[in-house]
Design a protein around this motif. Structure first.
Motif, short mmCIF file in Angstrom:
data_model
loop_
_atom_site.label_atom_id
_atom_site.label_comp_id
_atom_site.label_asym_id
_atom_site.label_seq_id
_atom_site.Cartn_x
_atom_site.Cartn_y
_atom_site.Cartn_z
N LEU A 1 31.71 52.79 26.15
CA LEU A 1 32.31 51.95 25.11
C LEU A 1 31.90 52.35 23.69
N LEU A 2 30.84 53.17 23.55
CA LEU A 2 30.36 53.48 22.20
C LEU A 2 30.75 54.89 21.78
N ARG A 3 30.86 55.06 20.48
CA ARG A 3 31.11 56.39 19.95
C ARG A 3 30.26 56.61 18.70
N GLU B 1 20.55 57.40 19.26
CA GLU B 1 20.59 57.72 17.83
C GLU B 1 20.96 59.18 17.62
N ARG B 2 20.52 60.05 18.54
CA ARG B 2 20.83 61.48 18.36
C ARG B 2 22.30 61.78 18.59
N PHE B 3 23.04 60.80 19.16
CA PHE B 3 24.49 60.95 19.32
C PHE B 3 25.24 60.15 18.25
N GLY B 4 24.51 59.68 17.25
CA GLY B 4 25.16 59.01 16.13
C GLY B 4 25.43 57.54 16.34
N VAL B 5 24.79 56.93 17.35
CA VAL B 5 24.94 55.49 17.58
C VAL B 5 23.68 54.80 17.05
N GLU B 6 23.86 53.89 16.10
CA GLU B 6 22.68 53.21 15.54
C GLU B 6 22.57 51.80 16.11
N HIS B 7 21.42 51.18 15.93
CA HIS B 7 21.24 49.83 16.47
C HIS B 7 20.19 49.07 15.67
N THR B 8 20.26 47.74 15.81
CA THR B 8 19.17 46.89 15.32
C THR B 8 18.79 45.93 16.43
N VAL B 9 17.52 45.51 16.41
CA VAL B 9 17.00 44.58 17.41
C VAL B 9 16.59 43.31 16.68
N VAL B 10 17.18 42.18 17.09
CA VAL B 10 16.79 40.88 16.54
C VAL B 10 16.14 40.10 17.67
N THR B 11 14.80 40.03 17.64
CA THR B 11 14.10 39.41 18.79
C THR B 11 14.14 37.89 18.73
N ASP B 12 14.45 37.31 17.57
CA ASP B 12 14.52 35.85 17.47
C ASP B 12 15.78 35.36 18.20
N PRO B 13 15.60 34.63 19.32
CA PRO B 13 16.78 34.20 20.10
C PRO B 13 17.65 33.20 19.34
N GLY B 14 17.08 32.57 18.30
CA GLY B 14 17.85 31.59 17.53
C GLY B 14 18.49 32.17 16.28
N ALA B 15 18.42 33.49 16.12
CA ALA B 15 18.93 34.13 14.91
C ALA B 15 20.44 33.89 14.75
#
Ligand SMILES: *Cc1c(COP(=O)(O)O)cnc(C)c1O
Length: 388
Positions: free
Chosen positions: A97-99, A122-136
Motif C-alpha cells: 500500500l505504500l510508495r 526510510e531507505r525506500f523513501g517512506v517516512e513515519h512518525t510515532v505518537v505514543t500518547d494513545p489520547g493524541a
C-alpha cells in the motif's frame, strides 16, 4: 465477558472446501505446491484471477483458504489473507500500500519489529512518525503525504486503548487508510472493522494458534484492499503460510472461545491479586481499575485477553532478574498467547534511558497468563515477589 454464539459457531464450522471425504471431522491438509488443470484454457482462465482460484500454493491453497474464510467471518470482513508470520502480514500491508514519498503515522505503543520495519522503509523513501500518547489528537499529526495510520489498541507493553472511532473518523475525513494490529484482543474480543478501521492484521502465532507450535499472520478487510495486499504484498514478497501450518491454526481456532474465556478468568485474578500487592507499583491491563480507559473498554472490547504487565516498586535490573528467575510456572521466554504462562521484560542492565524515551516505566515485566489455573499461578507470583 463471554464470546458470542455467532463467533463460537464460526470457530467450530465444518469444512466447506473441495475434495473431502464426507464426515471427516478435521479439515484436509492440501500438501501440494500446485494444482494441475484439465486444459490450457482453464489454466489461463484461473491464472487471470489467482486470488480466487487454486493455481499455486504461493498464492492460494484450500486448507489456507478455509482458515482465511473463518478469520474474515470472525472479523466481519469481506476477505482475509494468511501469511507465514505476523511480520509477513504487516510487511505485506506496507509493501502493497505504500510508495516512495508516503508518510505513515503510528499511534500508541507499537510492536518493536513493526517500528523497526518502518525505520527500514526510510531507505525506500517512506517516512513515519510515532505518537505514543494513545489520547493524541490524530488529525493534528496527519501530513499532506500521510497514506496510512497504523495503530495498536490495546497497545504493546502498557495495553492502553486508543479511541478507534475518533481515530478512523479523523483519518477518513482526510482520505487516509487505517490499519490495526488486533493480536491482543483476538477477533473474539474486538472487531475493529466495525469501528471503521480499514485493515486488521494479526499474529496468529499468539492466541489464535494458541499452542506455541506454529508461526503465522493474517490481514483482514474489504475484498478490494485484501486483493491489493494479495497481489503486491503476498504474491511478490512470498511470506506464505503452508497448508500444514494452516491446519494447526484451524485446530487452534476450534478451542479459541473456551481458551480465551479461561485466559480472561485467570488474567483478571492475576490483575486483582497483583494490584493489592505491596511490591507492585502498577498493573497494566485494560481491566486494571480504576482506569482512564474505562469508557473505551466498554465501547470497544467485549472481553480481555491474558497479556498484562506490572511495574515492580524496585525497578532495578537486579530486582527484575530476581523476580523473573524465581518464577517456575511462568516460563521465561518471548511470545505469548499460548496455553503456557510466560514472563519477559524489556529491562536490561543498561537501557533505562532507552525505556524512558519510549515512554516505558522502570521495573516493567510482562506476563502472559496461561491456562495452568489461578491457584498455581498466584502462588508462583507470590513466591517470586517474595524473592524481589
Ligand atoms: C508477535 C507479534 C507480532 C508479530 O508476529 P509474528 O508472528 O511473530 O511475526 C505482531 N504484533 C504483535 C502485537 C505481536 O505480539
Amino acid at each position: 465477558m463471554t464470546v458470542s454464539d455467532a463467533d463460537r459457531e464460526i470457530c467450530a464450522a465444518a469444512w466447506t472446501g473441495p475434495g473431502h471425504e464426507p464426515g471427516a471431522i478435521a479439515p484436509p491438509v492440501f500438501q501440494t505446491s500446485l494444482f494441475a488443470k484439465d486444459s490450457f484454457a482453464e489454466l489461463a482462465r484461473q491464472q487471470a484471477a489467482e486470488h480466487e482460484n487454486f493455481v499455486y500454493s504461493r498464492g492460494t491453497n484450500p486448507t489456507v483458504a478455509f482458515l482465511e474464510r473463518q478469520l474474515a467471518l470472525l472479523e466481519r470482513g469481506e476477505a482475509a489473507k494468511c501469511f507465514g508470520s505476523g511480520m509477513g502480514a504487516i510487511g505485506a500491508v506496507f509493501g502493497a500500500l505504500l510508495r516512495s514519498g508516503d508518510h505513515v503515522l503510528f499511534v500508541n505503543n507499537v510492536y518493536g519489529p513493526t517500528l523497526e520495519l518502518a525505520r527500514h522503509l526510510e531507505r525506500f523513501g517512506v517516512e513515519h512518525t510515532v505518537v505514543t500518547d494513545p489520547g493524541a489528537d490524530v488529525a493534528s499529526h496527519l501530513r499532506e503525504n500521510t497514506a496510512l495510520v497504523y495503530v495498536e489498541s490495546p497497545g504493546t507493553m502498557l495495553m492502553r486503548l486508543v479511541d478507534l472511532r475518533a481515530l478512523t473518523a479523523a483519518a477518513r475525513r482526510r482520505g487516509v487508510l487505517t490499519a490495526i494490529d488486533n493480536t491482543w484482543a483476538t477477533p473474539l474480543f474486538q472487531k475493529p472493522l466495525e469501528l471503521g478501521v480499514d485493515l486488521v492484521v494479526h499474529s496468529l502465532t499468539k492466541y489464535v494458534g494458541g499452542h506455541s507450535d506454529v508461526v503465522g499472520g493474517a490481514v483482514v478487510g474489504s475484498a478490494g484492499l485484501v486483493r491489493e495486499v494479495f497481489y503486491r504484498g503476498h504474491q511478490l514478497f512470498g511470506a506464505v503460510m503452508s497448508a500444514m501450518e494452516a491446519s494447526l491454526v484451524l485446530r487452534g481456532l476450534r478451542t479459541l472461545p473456551v481458551r480465551m474465556e479461561q485466559h480472561q478468568e485467570n488474567a483478571l485474578r492475576v490483575v486483582d491479586h497483583l494490584q493489592a500487592h505491596a511490591a507492585i507499583a502498577a498493573v497494566h491491563h485494560p481491566y486494571a481499575a480504576p482506569g482512564p480507559d474505562d469508557d473505551l473498554v466498554r465501547s470497544q472490547l467485549t472481553g480481555f485477553s491474558g497479556l498484562l504487565s506490572l511495574e515492580l516498586r524496585d525497578g532495578s535490573f537486579e530486582a527484575v532478574s530476581r523476580f523473573v528467575d524465581a518464577l517456575r510456572v511462568f516460563r521465561i521466554g518471548v511470545s505469548w498467547g499460548g496455553y503456557e504462562s510466560l514472563v519477559s521484560s524489556p529491562v536490561r542492565a543498561d537501557n533505562a534511558d532507552r525505556l524512558a524515551a519510549d515512554g516505558l516505566p522502570p521495573g516493567l515485566v510482562r506476563l502472559s497468563v496461561g491456562l495452568e489455573g489461578s491457584r498455581v499461578q498466584l502462588a508462583d507470583l507470590d513466591r517470586a515477589l517474595a524473592a524481589v
